[in-house]
Design an enzyme around this catalytic site. Structure first.
Site: not given
Ligand code: NAI
Length: 334
Positions: A124, A171, A204, A228
């Site tokens: 972002y 991740k 995930d 988010d």
């Protein structure tokens, strides 16, 4: 002691839910003076800008704001007031406690988790460019400074609220440098908090586990994009955005807000659910050290919902004012 709070009513259902919340917080003993300001479409009409400088000045002066939802035009139009507020005031932490409420339909029970999201960088950062025709790069920026700052915030929050476990979500198996740095900073800060158990999950796998057994998680800390998405996923576990509070916090400043939108489809009809903003008001009271008053509001909300008084979005028939009357009645009788 009277506390002055910046109050941004917002657009659409904003004025209806903020009026309800102001009534309930005051009934619970909150001694507040409200400095009212407009932002969003309402401010555009009256001031010609969506976020007048007076709003920022007011928050800097008062340190605390309560904010209703504001409309953001899709596509063109002005930039999101929420994003501008976070940037201008360096509100680097987004906090979303997620907990079941009585009589609020949801797929799960026993959910009680807190999502802490880094608010200022990651994907972002807004650094995007076209390399050649048809190829675009969007940069994910992770810094040691911002990662350490959000980790410190999350662990301090966990400790202050008696939370026992912190899960870093990442991740880093794929984004070894960026997410790797985020994870490393969280681990470094975590070593100063031996009372909070630290573990980590790949994003995930976390999403799958959240929709299987959400009750196993306590505090989650995530960089911006993951945070988010997971914040809204977590809200969905307990009945959606209409019942979930939120706050954006910096070192000194704090904006407590509804995380749902301005709901133009029901604005002005007197049927909006004030639960989300009310719970943000409870967070605000706790932030100000008004624990007793916050407890009164929380207990009243649980009692009223348990007694079956609910707004239409939760399957009930109460109008906003009937629901608010019930809360005030509960506080006054309790
Ligand atoms: P929305 O959250 O306003 O509405 C989605 C659905 O949920 C609608 O059917 C609405 O009636 C219902 N709903 C939302 N809050 C409710 C409440 N408190 N009580 C009862 N029903 C409620 O989302 P939408 O329609 O996508 O966005 C409308 C506007 O709000 C847009 O301009 C958007 O940019 C803005 N928005 C602002 C936010 C904020 O200021 N924090 C957050 C999300 C959207």
């Amino acid at each position: 002691m009277t506390r002055t709070i910046t109050l941004i009513e917002g657009d659409g259902i904003g004025p209806e839910v903020t009026a309800a919340v102001v009534r309930v917080l005051e009934a619970a003993g909150g001694d507040f003076e409200w400095e009212r300001h407009s932002a969003g479409t309402t401010a555009m009409e009256t001031h010609g800008v969506p976020l007048p400088a007076a709003v920022l000045d007011s928050i800097v002066r008062n340190k605390v704001a309560l904010k209703g939802p504001v409309t953001t035009p899709v596509g063109g139009g002005f930039r999101s007031v929420n994003v501008e507020l976070r940037k201008a005031l360096d509100l680097f932490a987004a906090l979303r406690p997620v907990r079941n409420l009585p009589n609020v339909p949801s797929r799960f029970q026993g959910v009680d988790l807190v999502v802490v999201r880094e608010n200022t960088e990651g994907l972002y950062s807004g650094i995007e460019h076209e390399v050649v025709d048809g190829v675009v790069e969007s940069l994910k920026v992770i810094t040691r400074v911002a990662s350490t700052r959000i980790a410190r915030f999350a662990f301090d929050y966990a400790r202050a609220h008696g939370r026992r476990r912190m899960t870093v979500v990442h991740k880093a198996n794929i984004m070894k440098l960026s997410d790797g740095l985020f994870l490393e900073c969280c681990r470094q800060v975590g070593s100063d908090y031996p009372d909070v158990e630290l573990d980590d999950r790949i994003i995930d796998a976390l999403c799958m586990q959240l929709v299987l057994r959400p009750e196993q998680y306590d505090v989650l800390i995530l960089e911006n994009l993951y945070g988010d998405i997971v914040s809204d996923l977590a809200a969905g576990l307990v009945g959606g955005l209409g019942v979930t509070p939120g706050a954006n916090l910096g070192h000194e400043l704090a904006v407590f807000e509804a995380v749902h939108g301005s709901a133009p489809d029901i604005a002005g009809r007197g049927i909006a659910n004030p639960c989300a903003l009310l719970q943000s008001g409870v967070l605000m009271m706790e932030h100000l050290g008004l624990r007793e008053e916050a407890g009164r509001v929380r207990r009243a909300l649980h009692a009223v919902l348990a007694g079956g008084t609910r707004t239409a979005d939760l399957g009930g028939t109460a109008s906003t004012s009937e629901f608010t009357d019930a809360l005030v009645g509960e506080i006054e009788s309790g």
